[in-house]
Design an enzyme around this catalytic site. Structure first.
Site, short mmCIF file in Angstrom:
data_model
loop_
_atom_site.label_atom_id
_atom_site.label_comp_id
_atom_site.label_asym_id
_atom_site.label_seq_id
_atom_site.Cartn_x
_atom_site.Cartn_y
_atom_site.Cartn_z
N ASP A 91 0.83 -1.34 -0.12
CA ASP A 91 0.02 0.00 0.11
C ASP A 91 0.84 1.21 -0.20
O ASP A 91 1.70 1.56 0.94
CB ASP A 91 -1.01 -0.14 1.29
CG ASP A 91 -1.70 1.11 1.55
OD1 ASP A 91 -1.59 1.89 0.55
OD2 ASP A 91 -2.26 0.98 2.58
N ASP A 93 -0.36 4.27 -0.06
CA ASP A 93 -1.03 5.40 -0.23
C ASP A 93 -1.37 6.26 -1.45
O ASP A 93 -1.68 5.90 -2.41
CB ASP A 93 -0.49 6.44 1.14
CG ASP A 93 -0.82 5.76 2.27
OD1 ASP A 93 -1.45 4.43 2.47
OD2 ASP A 93 -0.15 6.25 3.51
N ARG A 163 -6.40 2.10 -6.72
CA ARG A 163 -7.47 1.92 -5.70
C ARG A 163 -8.54 3.29 -5.74
O ARG A 163 -7.78 4.36 -5.91
CB ARG A 163 -6.91 1.90 -4.38
CG ARG A 163 -8.01 1.90 -3.36
CD ARG A 163 -7.50 1.93 -2.04
NE ARG A 163 -8.11 2.84 -0.94
CZ ARG A 163 -7.72 2.85 0.52
NH1 ARG A 163 -6.99 1.87 0.77
NH2 ARG A 163 -8.46 3.70 1.19
N GLU A 193 -12.34 0.19 -3.02
CA GLU A 193 -12.73 0.08 -1.52
C GLU A 193 -14.27 0.39 -1.02
O GLU A 193 -14.76 1.14 -1.76
CB GLU A 193 -11.74 1.48 -1.00
CG GLU A 193 -11.92 1.30 0.41
CD GLU A 193 -11.17 -0.01 1.07
OE1 GLU A 193 -11.78 -0.96 0.80
OE2 GLU A 193 -10.10 0.23 1.67
#
Length: 303
Positions: A91, A93, A163, A193
């Site tokens: 991940d 960010d 994402r 998500e």
């Protein structure tokens, strides 16, 4: 096989990840909060390892609100990725800046041995994807972020996952449109998500052709859907990002309370990982044999 290297290269791991995405089989990636947890994930037989930004932040005693730095994420991700022969996805960010920093993030994580990363379309500082109060950047801002990341790749097999957190902000249809735009910009894998239930996951799969990742995190906005169900509706990857940390911290808290109240850990032994199992995971005997072969000598008389 060398004690310190199995012969599996970073490139091999990236190819394995690519092959997994194209295999038609659901790839199952538990989150690893440490290199030792990653070793256990591999030993039990999972397909890959995931490194959660939320877990990394929590392990540093920080909330998941964009406080961690690229150097912190890279250092932890490197140690986890090196612990096994499995591909590791991290991940990243929002890429730690825009968009040049996203490019630098790809370079740093490639160098660290990761098989791929995901970038999200939240406004920085980001928030946990299953909390309210988050916001997403305009589509064109995320496209610049993604294109910079894709352009920075040196290994073509390094996976860029995009994402989107738009489901809970702009709605389901907007998340679909963002996913399609991100795929057109070069994303290899789409992570949507906070979809709610199996019907939404299935509907999203029918709308988007790119490989898809499902997030099965606990206590969030998504139902906990089984691997068989996700496989049946055509998902390519499922992650369990915080599960191992939650299991571990639940056991640690319970155990500490018992030690405080009982004055001994004797009642906890049956729930502990045994020393012998830990040594097995760490290949303790093989290290010991290696050390003995190198230093098995005697001093000559008079030396």
């Amino acid at each position: 096989m060398s004690l310190f290297s199995s012969g599996v290269t970073d490139g091999d791991k990236r190819i394995a990840l690519r092959n997994g995405l194209n295999s038609g089989e659901l790839q199952r990636w538990p989150g690893a909060f440490s290199p030792l947890a990653a070793k256990l994930i591999a030993d039990i037989g999972f397909d890959g390892v995931y490194v959660s930004g939320a877990v990394l932040a929590a392990d540093l005693g920080l909330p998941d609100i964009g406080l961690t730095t690229l150097s912190e994420v890279t250092a932890r991700a490197r140690s986890i990725a090196r612990a096994t022969d499995l591909p590791t996805l991290v991940d990243a960010d929002t890429g730690f800046g825009e968009p040049m920093s996203a490019a630098r993030t790809v370079a740093a994580l490639e160098d660290a041995g990761l098989a791929g990363l995901h970038l999200e379309d939240q406004v920085n500082p980001k928030r946990c994807g299953h909390l309210d109060g988050k916001d997403v950047v305009p589509v064109d801002v995320m496209l610049k972020r993604l294109r910079a990341a894709v352009a920075a790749k040196r290994d073509p097999n390094f996976v860029i996952c995009a994402r989107t957190d738009a489901r809970g902000i702009e709605g389901f249809d907007a998340a679909v449109e963002r996913a399609k735009a991100y795929a057109d910009a070069g994303a290899d894998l789409i992570f949507t998500e906070a979809l709610t239930d199996l019907s939404e996951f299935e509907k999203f799969r029918k709308a988007v052709d790119t490989p898809l990742l499902a997030n099965m995190t606990e206590f969030g906005k998504s139902d906990l859907i089984t691997a068989d169900q996700l496989r049946d509706v055509g998902y390519n990857v499922v992650i369990y990002p915080v599960t191992t940390l939650r299991i571990a911290m639940g056991a640690v808290e319970s155990g500490l309370r018992e030690i405080l109240s009982e004055g001994t850990q004797a009642g906890l032994l049956d729930g502990m990982q045994h020393r012998s199992r830990l040594y097995e995971l760490l290949r303790y005997a093989e290290y010991n044999d290696f050390d003995s072969e190198l230093f098995n000598f005697t001093l000559a008389d008079g030396a």
